[in-house]
Structure formats: structure tokens, C-alpha cells
Design a protein around this motif. Structure first.
Motif, mmCIF file in Angstrom:
data_model
loop_
_atom_site.group_PDB
_atom_site.id
_atom_site.type_symbol
_atom_site.label_atom_id
_atom_site.label_comp_id
_atom_site.label_asym_id
_atom_site.label_seq_id
_atom_site.Cartn_x
_atom_site.Cartn_y
_atom_site.Cartn_z
ATOM 1 N N LYS A 34 30.306 -3.081 14.303
ATOM 2 C CA LYS A 34 29.312 -3.647 13.381
ATOM 3 C C LYS A 34 28.165 -2.689 13.106
ATOM 4 O O LYS A 34 27.645 -2.626 11.986
ATOM 5 N N LEU A 35 27.757 -1.945 14.128
ATOM 6 C CA LEU A 35 26.579 -1.101 13.993
ATOM 7 C C LEU A 35 26.898 0.336 13.591
ATOM 8 O O LEU A 35 26.068 0.991 12.957
ATOM 9 N N GLY A 36 28.089 0.814 13.938
ATOM 10 C CA GLY A 36 28.421 2.213 13.697
ATOM 11 C C GLY A 36 28.963 2.488 12.316
ATOM 12 O O GLY A 36 29.864 3.322 12.147
ATOM 13 N N ILE A 37 28.422 1.809 11.321
ATOM 14 C CA ILE A 37 28.824 2.003 9.926
ATOM 15 C C ILE A 37 27.571 2.084 9.065
ATOM 16 O O ILE A 37 26.475 1.730 9.517
ATOM 17 N N GLU A 38 27.722 2.549 7.838
ATOM 18 C CA GLU A 38 26.573 2.623 6.943
ATOM 19 C C GLU A 38 25.948 1.238 6.767
ATOM 20 O O GLU A 38 26.655 0.261 6.495
ATOM 21 N N ASP A 39 24.653 1.172 6.934
ATOM 22 C CA ASP A 39 23.856 -0.056 6.850
ATOM 23 C C ASP A 39 24.040 -0.982 8.048
ATOM 24 O O ASP A 39 23.526 -2.097 8.057
ATOM 25 N N GLY A 40 24.768 -0.528 9.078
ATOM 26 C CA GLY A 40 24.943 -1.342 10.275
ATOM 27 C C GLY A 40 23.611 -1.691 10.918
ATOM 28 O O GLY A 40 23.408 -2.817 11.379
ATOM 29 N N PHE A 41 22.708 -0.728 10.957
ATOM 30 C CA PHE A 41 21.348 -0.978 11.446
ATOM 31 C C PHE A 41 20.410 -1.357 10.302
ATOM 32 O O PHE A 41 19.645 -2.314 10.403
ATOM 33 N N LEU A 42 20.477 -0.591 9.230
ATOM 34 C CA LEU A 42 19.481 -0.730 8.158
ATOM 35 C C LEU A 42 19.453 -2.133 7.557
ATOM 36 O O LEU A 42 18.382 -2.666 7.254
ATOM 37 N N LYS A 43 20.609 -2.749 7.389
ATOM 38 C CA LYS A 43 20.670 -4.058 6.728
ATOM 39 C C LYS A 43 20.750 -5.225 7.715
ATOM 40 O O LYS A 43 20.957 -6.364 7.309
ATOM 41 N N ASN A 44 20.574 -4.940 8.992
ATOM 42 C CA ASN A 44 20.592 -5.992 10.012
ATOM 43 C C ASN A 44 19.160 -6.176 10.524
ATOM 44 O O ASN A 44 18.641 -5.352 11.262
ATOM 45 N N SER A 45 18.526 -7.257 10.107
ATOM 46 C CA SER A 45 17.119 -7.470 10.447
ATOM 47 C C SER A 45 16.877 -7.578 11.946
ATOM 48 O O SER A 45 15.764 -7.339 12.426
ATOM 49 N N VAL A 47 18.133 -5.644 14.270
ATOM 50 C CA VAL A 47 18.147 -4.346 14.953
ATOM 51 C C VAL A 47 17.593 -3.205 14.100
ATOM 52 O O VAL A 47 17.520 -2.073 14.567
ATOM 53 N N ARG A 48 17.214 -3.489 12.864
ATOM 54 C CA ARG A 48 16.709 -2.441 11.966
ATOM 55 C C ARG A 48 15.569 -1.681 12.634
ATOM 56 O O ARG A 48 14.665 -2.271 13.211
ATOM 57 N N ILE A 49 15.625 -0.372 12.562
ATOM 58 C CA ILE A 49 14.622 0.472 13.205
ATOM 59 C C ILE A 49 13.491 0.754 12.222
ATOM 60 O O ILE A 49 13.708 1.350 11.159
ATOM 61 N N GLY A 50 12.300 0.308 12.567
ATOM 62 C CA GLY A 50 11.139 0.553 11.736
ATOM 63 C C GLY A 50 10.355 1.751 12.217
ATOM 64 O O GLY A 50 10.722 2.413 13.199
ATOM 65 N N VAL A 183 21.549 -5.818 21.803
ATOM 66 C CA VAL A 183 21.303 -7.080 21.094
ATOM 67 C C VAL A 183 22.604 -7.613 20.499
ATOM 68 O O VAL A 183 22.934 -8.802 20.624
ATOM 69 N N VAL A 184 23.367 -6.733 19.873
ATOM 70 C CA VAL A 184 24.604 -7.176 19.216
ATOM 71 C C VAL A 184 25.695 -7.452 20.251
ATOM 72 O O VAL A 184 26.517 -8.352 20.071
ATOM 73 N N ILE A 185 25.718 -6.705 21.352
ATOM 74 C CA ILE A 185 26.658 -7.018 22.431
ATOM 75 C C ILE A 185 26.380 -8.429 22.954
ATOM 76 O O ILE A 185 27.307 -9.202 23.212
ATOM 77 N N ALA A 186 25.110 -8.774 23.097
ATOM 78 C CA ALA A 186 24.745 -10.117 23.553
ATOM 79 C C ALA A 186 25.218 -11.183 22.567
ATOM 80 O O ALA A 186 25.676 -12.259 22.972
ATOM 81 N N GLU A 187 25.135 -10.886 21.287
ATOM 82 C CA GLU A 187 25.618 -11.831 20.271
ATOM 83 C C GLU A 187 27.127 -12.028 20.389
ATOM 84 O O GLU A 187 27.633 -13.155 20.272
#
Length: 213
Positions: A34-45, A47-50, A183-187
Motif C-alpha cells: 500500500k505504501l511502496g507505490i506512488e502516492d502511497g504516502f502522499l495521498k494517505n492522510s 501517514v502523509r509526511i508534512g 501505522v498501516v501494519i496496525a491497520e
């Protein structure tokens, strides 16, 4: 714990450990996918890195002086760096699941709802960080503002104006990428616990189904 252990009475220790390991591999690989793809982090509120807090406080000023585009680019590149690094976790998480002890397995099976995630948090952060950081560093070298930030933040850290953990963007992104992964592993762990019938593996359904009884 006693109630949960009773639910496992009809399952051998070997089956219980095998089922748990299968579940951990399945959940961790799903998180990486889920996370290791384009927008995996950016479009996931979740885990998105600010921007780092030390830079976030100056964001309004940055935008006022016409550097908003550079700030947006920095956020994009930080998330892209995390997305590029995440696939490195697949083997490390799988090995951690397969190499767990019987004691660890029993603790997870009779522990809390996120006990599997906590197992990964205890056993994998150092090797994960070691594998993530070079990928993150390569990605961040493309961003001019990142280099400037590191120079300024390093000076700020020396006089106590910037926290040490925020003084280097590569370290910051690596840490936030790991936080997001857990966070996503917990989900994924929650999904398996709540709906073992939906698991592809029969041994996972057997073990986690028993925990629901």
C-alpha cells in the motif's frame, strides 16, 4: 489472556505459531504494497509526511516571500522518498515474522489488539532505518531546499533552536516513513483480527477464528 488462551486449546502450538507467522507476513506485505507505490504516502492522510515542525512554524513566512512552490515540492519529495524506500521493508519484516520465538508468538496471540505491530516495532526499527535511509538520501538530493534546510537546521540545533531529530531531513523522513509503515501494519493487523474468515490462509482463519470464540 486466559480467555484467549482457552480459545486456542484445540489448536496445537505448532499450528498457532504457523498461523501467526502467516498472518504477520500477510499483514506486513499488504502494508508495504500500500505504501511502496506512488502516492502511497502522499495521498494517505494517516501517514502523509508534512514539513518538519521547525519548518512548519515558518511556513507562512515561506509562502509570503514567494517560496510556497518550493515548500510544496519539498513535501512531495519527502513523501516520494518514503514511497521509494518502503519496498526495502518487505524482506526484513518477513524475516522478523518467520524468525520469531514461540514465546513471542504466544505473547502476541494472547496480547492486545496491536501486539503483532508492537512486535515489529521492537524487533525491526534499526535494520529498517538502515535500509531506508540510503534510498531516502538519494531522493532528497534532488531537492535544493532540502540541502538549505539541513544547513540552517544544523546551526539551529547547535544553539537549541531546532530539535536534534529535526536537524536532518533524511533522518526525519526515514523516521516518519517507519512511523507510517507501522501505522498501516496496525491497520492490517486489525483487519485480520476482526475478520479472520477473509484471510486467504486456512491456518490464519483457524487460529484467529479461535481467538474470536
Amino acid at each position: 489472556a486466559a480467555v484467549l488462551a482457552a480459545g486456542l486449546d484445540g489448536i496445537s502450538n505448532r499450528d498457532a505459531v504457523t498461523g501467526l507467522k502467516d498472518a504477520l507476513v500477510k499483514g506486513s506485505q499488504a502494508a508495504v504494497a500500500k505504501l511502496g507505490i506512488e502516492d502511497g504516502f502522499l495521498k494517505n492522510s494517516s501517514v502523509r509526511i508534512g514539513l518538519p515542525p521547525s519548518l512548519r512554524s515558518a511556513e507562512a513566512v515561506i509562502r509570503t516571500i514567494g517560496m510556497g512552490t518550493q515548500a510544496d515540492e519539498l513535501v512531495l519529495r519527502m513523501n516520494r522518498a518514503a514511497e521509494a524506500a518502503t519496498p526495502q521493508a518487505k524482506k526484513l519484516l518477513t524475516d522478523a515474522a518467520k524468525n520469531m520465538s514461540v514465546k513471542d508468538a504466544k505473547g502476541i496471540l494472547t496480547g492486545g489488539g496491536d501486539s503483532a505491530t508492537q512486535y515489529f516495532r521492537r524487533t525491526t526499527p534499526e535494520p529498517l532505518a538502515k535500509s531506508f535511509r540510503p534510498v531516502v538520501a538519494r531522493s532528497m538530493r534532488k531537492v535544493k531546499l532540502a540541502e538549505k534546510y539541513n544547513e540552517i537546521a544544523a546551526s539551529g540545533a547547535r544553539v537549541g533552536l531546532v530539535k536534534e531529530e529535526e536537524a536532518n531531513l533524511e533522518d526525519y523522513v526515514t523516521r516518519k516513513a517507519l512511523d507510517g509503515l507501522f501505522v498501516v501494519i496496525a491497520e492490517e493487523e486489525k483487519k485480520i483480527r476482526q475478520n479472520p474468515a477473509g484471510a486467504a490462509s486456512s491456518i490464519i482463519r483457524k487460529v484467529f477464528g479461535a481467538l474470536q470464540n
